[in-house]
Design a protein around this motif. Structure first.
Motif, PDB file in Angstrom:
ATOM      1  N   GLN A 216     -10.400 -49.432  -6.950  1.00  0.00           N
ATOM      2  CA  GLN A 216     -10.858 -48.111  -7.360  1.00  0.00           C
ATOM      3  C   GLN A 216      -9.852 -47.035  -6.964  1.00  0.00           C
ATOM      4  N   LYS A 217      -8.897 -47.353  -6.114  1.00  0.00           N
ATOM      5  CA  LYS A 217      -7.883 -46.394  -5.695  1.00  0.00           C
ATOM      6  C   LYS A 217      -6.840 -46.168  -6.782  1.00  0.00           C
ATOM      7  N   VAL A 218      -6.823 -46.984  -7.792  1.00  0.00           N
ATOM      8  CA  VAL A 218      -5.888 -46.835  -8.899  1.00  0.00           C
ATOM      9  C   VAL A 218      -6.478 -45.861  -9.907  1.00  0.00           C
ATOM     10  N   LYS A 219      -5.637 -45.063 -10.517  1.00  0.00           N
ATOM     11  CA  LYS A 219      -6.081 -44.040 -11.455  1.00  0.00           C
ATOM     12  C   LYS A 219      -6.639 -44.658 -12.741  1.00  0.00           C
ATOM     13  N   TRP A 220      -7.806 -44.149 -13.176  1.00  0.00           N
ATOM     14  CA  TRP A 220      -8.352 -44.508 -14.478  1.00  0.00           C
ATOM     15  C   TRP A 220      -7.685 -43.633 -15.533  1.00  0.00           C
ATOM     16  N   HIS A 221      -7.276 -44.226 -16.632  1.00  0.00           N
ATOM     17  CA  HIS A 221      -6.641 -43.514 -17.745  1.00  0.00           C
ATOM     18  C   HIS A 221      -7.654 -43.419 -18.883  1.00  0.00           C
ATOM     19  N   LYS A 222      -7.845 -42.220 -19.420  1.00  0.00           N
ATOM     20  CA  LYS A 222      -8.827 -42.009 -20.485  1.00  0.00           C
ATOM     21  C   LYS A 222      -8.175 -42.171 -21.857  1.00  0.00           C
ATOM     22  N   VAL A 223      -8.716 -43.069 -22.652  1.00  0.00           N
ATOM     23  CA  VAL A 223      -8.205 -43.313 -23.994  1.00  0.00           C
ATOM     24  C   VAL A 223      -8.371 -42.067 -24.860  1.00  0.00           C
TER      25      VAL A 223
ATOM     26  N   LEU B 249      -2.455 -44.366 -23.088  1.00  0.00           N
ATOM     27  CA  LEU B 249      -2.527 -45.801 -23.389  1.00  0.00           C
ATOM     28  C   LEU B 249      -1.500 -46.579 -22.573  1.00  0.00           C
ATOM     29  N   PRO B 250      -1.796 -47.842 -22.266  1.00  0.00           N
ATOM     30  CA  PRO B 250      -0.829 -48.664 -21.523  1.00  0.00           C
ATOM     31  C   PRO B 250       0.309 -49.135 -22.429  1.00  0.00           C
ATOM     32  N   LYS B 251       1.337 -49.688 -21.808  1.00  0.00           N
ATOM     33  CA  LYS B 251       2.439 -50.288 -22.569  1.00  0.00           C
ATOM     34  C   LYS B 251       1.950 -51.596 -23.174  1.00  0.00           C
ATOM     35  N   SER B 252       2.442 -51.907 -24.352  1.00  0.00           N
ATOM     36  CA  SER B 252       2.080 -53.164 -25.011  1.00  0.00           C
ATOM     37  C   SER B 252       2.446 -54.338 -24.112  1.00  0.00           C
ATOM     38  N   GLY B 253       1.534 -55.299 -24.001  1.00  0.00           N
ATOM     39  CA  GLY B 253       1.747 -56.466 -23.158  1.00  0.00           C
ATOM     40  C   GLY B 253       1.295 -56.281 -21.723  1.00  0.00           C
ATOM     41  N   SER B 254       0.781 -55.079 -21.389  1.00  0.00           N
ATOM     42  CA  SER B 254       0.312 -54.807 -20.028  1.00  0.00           C
ATOM     43  C   SER B 254      -1.013 -55.499 -19.756  1.00  0.00           C
ATOM     44  N   ARG B 255      -1.161 -55.996 -18.547  1.00  0.00           N
ATOM     45  CA  ARG B 255      -2.438 -56.562 -18.100  1.00  0.00           C
ATOM     46  C   ARG B 255      -3.198 -55.432 -17.422  1.00  0.00           C
ATOM     47  N   VAL B 256      -4.389 -55.126 -17.924  1.00  0.00           N
ATOM     48  CA  VAL B 256      -5.157 -53.981 -17.426  1.00  0.00           C
ATOM     49  C   VAL B 256      -6.618 -54.352 -17.213  1.00  0.00           C
TER      50      VAL B 256
ATOM     51  N   GLU C 216      -2.515 -55.082 -26.337  1.00  0.00           N
ATOM     52  CA  GLU C 216      -1.510 -55.344 -27.359  1.00  0.00           C
ATOM     53  C   GLU C 216      -1.068 -54.051 -28.054  1.00  0.00           C
ATOM     54  N   TYR C 217      -2.015 -53.362 -28.687  1.00  0.00           N
ATOM     55  CA  TYR C 217      -1.682 -52.129 -29.403  1.00  0.00           C
ATOM     56  C   TYR C 217      -2.963 -51.352 -29.679  1.00  0.00           C
ATOM     57  N   PHE C 218      -2.820 -50.136 -30.193  1.00  0.00           N
ATOM     58  CA  PHE C 218      -3.949 -49.258 -30.475  1.00  0.00           C
ATOM     59  C   PHE C 218      -3.956 -48.982 -31.972  1.00  0.00           C
ATOM     60  N   THR C 219      -5.075 -49.260 -32.626  1.00  0.00           N
ATOM     61  CA  THR C 219      -5.176 -49.028 -34.062  1.00  0.00           C
ATOM     62  C   THR C 219      -6.617 -48.693 -34.427  1.00  0.00           C
TER      63      THR C 219
ATOM     64  N   GLU D 230      -7.924 -64.870 -23.796  1.00  0.00           N
ATOM     65  CA  GLU D 230      -8.022 -66.312 -24.045  1.00  0.00           C
ATOM     66  C   GLU D 230      -7.464 -66.684 -25.416  1.00  0.00           C
ATOM     67  N   ASP D 231      -6.256 -66.190 -25.711  1.00  0.00           N
ATOM     68  CA  ASP D 231      -5.499 -66.490 -26.931  1.00  0.00           C
ATOM     69  C   ASP D 231      -6.151 -66.004 -28.220  1.00  0.00           C
ATOM     70  N   ILE D 232      -7.104 -65.087 -28.124  1.00  0.00           N
ATOM     71  CA  ILE D 232      -7.731 -64.494 -29.312  1.00  0.00           C
ATOM     72  C   ILE D 232      -7.577 -62.986 -29.203  1.00  0.00           C
ATOM     73  N   THR D 233      -7.212 -62.332 -30.318  1.00  0.00           N
ATOM     74  CA  THR D 233      -7.081 -60.879 -30.325  1.00  0.00           C
ATOM     75  C   THR D 233      -8.396 -60.258 -30.766  1.00  0.00           C
ATOM     76  N   TYR D 234      -8.859 -59.267 -29.991  1.00  0.00           N
ATOM     77  CA  TYR D 234     -10.089 -58.544 -30.290  1.00  0.00           C
ATOM     78  C   TYR D 234      -9.777 -57.059 -30.394  1.00  0.00           C
ATOM     79  N   ASP D 235     -10.541 -56.346 -31.213  1.00  0.00           N
ATOM     80  CA  ASP D 235     -10.474 -54.890 -31.260  1.00  0.00           C
ATOM     81  C   ASP D 235     -11.746 -54.370 -30.614  1.00  0.00           C
ATOM     82  N   ILE D 236     -11.595 -53.619 -29.509  1.00  0.00           N
ATOM     83  CA  ILE D 236     -12.768 -53.128 -28.790  1.00  0.00           C
ATOM     84  C   ILE D 236     -12.632 -51.626 -28.528  1.00  0.00           C
ATOM     85  N   ASP D 237     -13.771 -50.971 -28.331  1.00  0.00           N
ATOM     86  CA  ASP D 237     -13.824 -49.537 -28.055  1.00  0.00           C
ATOM     87  C   ASP D 237     -13.692 -49.295 -26.555  1.00  0.00           C
TER      88      ASP D 237
END
Length: 89
Positions: free
Chosen positions: A21-28, A33-40, A58-61, A70-77
């Motif tokens: 919780q000491k790490v900053k939350w970033h608001k979409v 947004l994080p860098k592509s390939g980042s683990r967040v 991965e990216y924002f669209t 788990e090797d599947i790409t999802y689009d989530i809010d």
């Protein structure tokens, strides 16, 4: 499924209990947004519940996070995300 949601919630609570919780939350909504390939750690709303999940961004669209889980790409809010700190002795 409910079992997966419970496991994910317990994992997120465990991370928070260990100091993440000491790490900053970033608001979409602010375009932060994080860098592509980042683990967040992502916070999102699903079926009226706030959930947390560790994923690879991965990216924002179309106003959605595209994540690799788990090797599947999802689009989530995603509403917010934070970097996962590296372990230090």
């Amino acid at each position: 499924n409910k079992d997966n949601i419970c496991i994910e919630l317990k994992q997120a609570e465990s991370l928070i209990a260990r100091g993440y919780q000491k790490v900053k939350w970033h608001k979409v909504s602010e375009g932060d947004l994080p860098k592509s390939g980042s683990r967040v750690l992502a916070c999102y709303i699903k079926n009226g519940h706030k959930l947390y999940d560790i994923c690879y961004y991965e990216y924002f669209t179309k106003n959605k996070f595209s994540i690799l889980f788990e090797d599947i790409t999802y689009d989530i809010d995603v509403i917010a995300w934070m970097e996962i700190p590296k372990y230090k002795e």
